[in-house]
Motif scaffolding. Structure first.
Motif, mmCIF file in Angstrom:
data_model
loop_
_atom_site.group_PDB
_atom_site.id
_atom_site.type_symbol
_atom_site.label_atom_id
_atom_site.label_comp_id
_atom_site.label_asym_id
_atom_site.label_seq_id
_atom_site.Cartn_x
_atom_site.Cartn_y
_atom_site.Cartn_z
ATOM 1 N N SER A 84 -10.470 -40.775 -0.866
ATOM 2 C CA SER A 84 -9.507 -39.233 -1.572
ATOM 3 C C SER A 84 -10.204 -38.627 -2.466
ATOM 4 N N HIS A 85 -11.726 -39.419 -3.171
ATOM 5 C CA HIS A 85 -11.834 -38.784 -4.694
ATOM 6 C C HIS A 85 -12.927 -38.017 -3.651
ATOM 7 N N THR A 86 -13.449 -37.864 -2.917
ATOM 8 C CA THR A 86 -14.862 -37.662 -2.034
ATOM 9 C C THR A 86 -14.217 -36.321 -2.562
ATOM 10 N N SER A 87 -15.637 -34.846 -3.052
ATOM 11 C CA SER A 87 -15.407 -33.588 -3.182
ATOM 12 C C SER A 87 -16.281 -33.726 -3.948
ATOM 13 N N GLN A 88 -16.675 -31.553 -4.269
ATOM 14 C CA GLN A 88 -18.270 -31.986 -5.715
ATOM 15 C C GLN A 88 -16.567 -31.701 -6.289
ATOM 16 N N TYR A 89 -17.590 -31.637 -8.010
ATOM 17 C CA TYR A 89 -16.888 -31.582 -8.898
ATOM 18 C C TYR A 89 -18.150 -30.618 -9.939
ATOM 19 N N LEU A 90 -16.805 -29.230 -10.141
ATOM 20 C CA LEU A 90 -18.517 -28.400 -11.170
ATOM 21 C C LEU A 90 -17.873 -28.568 -12.045
ATOM 22 N N CYS A 91 -19.012 -27.707 -13.146
ATOM 23 C CA CYS A 91 -18.666 -28.471 -14.191
ATOM 24 C C CYS A 91 -18.479 -26.972 -15.098
ATOM 25 N N ALA A 92 -17.988 -26.172 -15.790
ATOM 26 C CA ALA A 92 -18.526 -24.605 -15.951
ATOM 27 C C ALA A 92 -17.827 -24.240 -17.828
ATOM 28 N N SER A 93 -19.138 -23.591 -18.653
ATOM 29 C CA SER A 93 -18.386 -23.455 -19.851
ATOM 30 C C SER A 93 -18.588 -21.508 -20.106
ATOM 31 N N ILE A 94 -17.646 -21.424 -21.374
ATOM 32 C CA ILE A 94 -18.098 -19.950 -21.269
ATOM 33 C C ILE A 94 -18.146 -19.671 -22.821
ATOM 34 N N PRO A 95 -18.732 -18.411 -23.079
ATOM 35 C CA PRO A 95 -18.586 -18.360 -24.688
ATOM 36 C C PRO A 95 -18.349 -17.929 -25.842
ATOM 37 N N ALA A 96 -17.862 -18.233 -26.446
ATOM 38 C CA ALA A 96 -16.517 -17.400 -26.708
ATOM 39 C C ALA A 96 -17.170 -15.748 -26.765
ATOM 40 N N GLY A 97 -15.416 -15.684 -27.463
ATOM 41 C CA GLY A 97 -15.920 -13.783 -27.441
ATOM 42 C C GLY A 97 -16.215 -13.189 -25.727
ATOM 43 N N THR A 98 -16.004 -13.844 -25.019
ATOM 44 C CA THR A 98 -16.562 -13.292 -23.710
ATOM 45 C C THR A 98 -15.027 -13.352 -22.811
ATOM 46 N N VAL A 99 -14.872 -12.701 -22.330
ATOM 47 C CA VAL A 99 -13.761 -12.119 -21.144
ATOM 48 C C VAL A 99 -14.707 -12.818 -19.661
ATOM 49 N N LEU A 100 -13.880 -14.523 -19.517
ATOM 50 C CA LEU A 100 -14.039 -14.973 -17.484
ATOM 51 C C LEU A 100 -15.896 -14.897 -17.094
ATOM 52 N N GLU A 101 -16.787 -15.130 -18.254
ATOM 53 C CA GLU A 101 -18.028 -15.268 -18.087
ATOM 54 C C GLU A 101 -18.588 -15.802 -18.132
ATOM 55 N N ALA A 102 -17.643 -17.354 -17.088
ATOM 56 C CA ALA A 102 -18.519 -18.372 -17.033
ATOM 57 C C ALA A 102 -19.857 -18.634 -16.634
ATOM 58 N N PHE A 103 -20.331 -19.999 -16.721
ATOM 59 C CA PHE A 103 -21.531 -20.539 -16.625
ATOM 60 C C PHE A 103 -20.629 -21.655 -15.916
ATOM 61 N N PHE A 104 -21.748 -21.735 -14.013
ATOM 62 C CA PHE A 104 -21.298 -23.344 -13.713
ATOM 63 C C PHE A 104 -22.352 -24.373 -13.720
ATOM 64 N N GLY A 105 -22.125 -25.283 -13.247
ATOM 65 C CA GLY A 105 -23.624 -26.481 -13.219
ATOM 66 C C GLY A 105 -23.580 -26.518 -11.671
ATOM 67 N N GLN A 106 -24.611 -27.024 -11.694
ATOM 68 C CA GLN A 106 -25.140 -27.096 -9.587
ATOM 69 C C GLN A 106 -23.812 -28.194 -9.601
ATOM 70 N N GLY A 107 -22.745 -29.117 -9.918
ATOM 71 C CA GLY A 107 -22.030 -29.537 -9.045
ATOM 72 C C GLY A 107 -22.747 -31.071 -9.091
ATOM 73 N N THR A 108 -21.732 -31.935 -8.759
ATOM 74 C CA THR A 108 -21.695 -33.706 -8.400
ATOM 75 C C THR A 108 -21.712 -33.369 -6.327
ATOM 76 N N ARG A 109 -22.186 -33.787 -5.900
ATOM 77 C CA ARG A 109 -20.968 -34.635 -4.974
ATOM 78 C C ARG A 109 -21.386 -35.591 -4.510
ATOM 79 N N LEU A 110 -20.364 -35.910 -4.432
ATOM 80 C CA LEU A 110 -19.345 -37.774 -4.623
ATOM 81 C C LEU A 110 -19.300 -38.247 -3.813
ATOM 82 N N THR A 111 -19.325 -38.746 -3.047
ATOM 83 C CA THR A 111 -18.412 -39.610 -1.869
ATOM 84 C C THR A 111 -18.286 -41.009 -2.535
ATOM 85 N N VAL A 112 -17.348 -41.505 -1.502
ATOM 86 C CA VAL A 112 -16.786 -42.810 -2.034
ATOM 87 C C VAL A 112 -16.301 -43.551 -1.084
ATOM 88 N N VAL A 113 -17.048 -44.531 -0.060
ATOM 89 C CA VAL A 113 -17.465 -45.082 0.891
ATOM 90 C C VAL A 113 -15.863 -46.306 0.906
#
Lengths: 113, 112
Positions: A84-113
């Motif tokens: 059930s953990h099989t999914s894509q996981y995305l990480c993001a960060s936001i610079p201080a002093g900005t509003v909702l201007e997030a930067f995302f990583g490319q993601g990790t595609r996880l498959t649990v078998v």
């Protein structure tokens, strides 16, 4: 262009294994986020952090945990992976002093078998 | 956090202008309006942000009426590569606002 990295990009792992998904950013951003997204579906916020030693659970209940010992790193850990953990996981960060201007990583595609 | 409503999907052809409207009836005084683009298997990418009137950059324009209860993302002369999901977000940076919540977004399909 912002630098936020996720490793691994793809991971296939057996049920019951412990795994850690890495997220690193070199921009000194305080706010960092983890999302879970299934193909064609919404992004669900599972964890976020205001800064070092600060972590909060997001909107989606998750069996994962996070830590924020250093500003640059925000790893996500699954103690015992399940299919059930099989999914894509995305990480993001936001610079201080900005509003909702997030930067995302490319993601990790996880498959649990 | 202001709730947003957008169309689930839109279709267009190459070379056309596409306008995606987002409703945010309970937007607060300090809220900004932000749009993201997401391609399959990638993280969302910030496109444009505005507070009022019109904002334009190299990618898109954002139109915000005086009452700020809606906003329209305008993509000029779309190409096949503009096929993606577009998200509208509303929020501010005051009072320790820290959550970045995405809705269902609008799936834009551009055909030849």
């Amino acid at each position: 262009e912002a630098d936020i990295y996720q490793t691994p990009r793809y991971l296939v792992i057996g049920t019951g294994k412990k795994i850690t998904l890495e997220c690193s950013q070199t921009m000194g951003h305080d706010k960092m986020y983890w999302y879970q997204q299934d193909p064609g579906m919404e992004l669900h916020l599972i964890h976020y952090s205001y800064g070092v030693n600060s972590t909060e659970k997001g909107d989606l209940s998750s069996e994962s945990t996070v830590s924020r010992i250093r500003t640059e790193h925000f790893p996500l850990t699954l103690e015992s992976a399940r299919p059930s953990h099989t999914s894509q996981y995305l990480c993001a960060s936001i610079p201080a002093g900005t509003v909702l201007e997030a930067f995302f990583g490319q993601g990790t595609r996880l498959t649990v078998v | 956090l202001a709730k947003t409503t957008q169309p689930i999907s839109m279709d267009s052809y190459e070379g056309q202008e596409v306008n995606i409207t987002c409703s945010h009836n309970n937007i607060a005084t300090n809220d900004y309006i932000t749009w993201y683009q997401q391609f399959p298997s990638q993280g969302p990418r910030f496109i444009i942000q505005g507070y009022k009137t019109k904002v334009t950059n190299e990618v898109a324009s954002l139109f915000i009426p005086a009452d700020r209860k809606s906003s329209t993302l305008s993509l000029p002369r779309v190409s096949l590569s503009d096929t993606a999901v577009y998200y509208c977000l509303v929020g501010d940076r005051s009072s320790g606002y820290s959550t970045l919540t995405f809705g269902k977004g609008t799936m834009l399909l551009v055909s030849p």
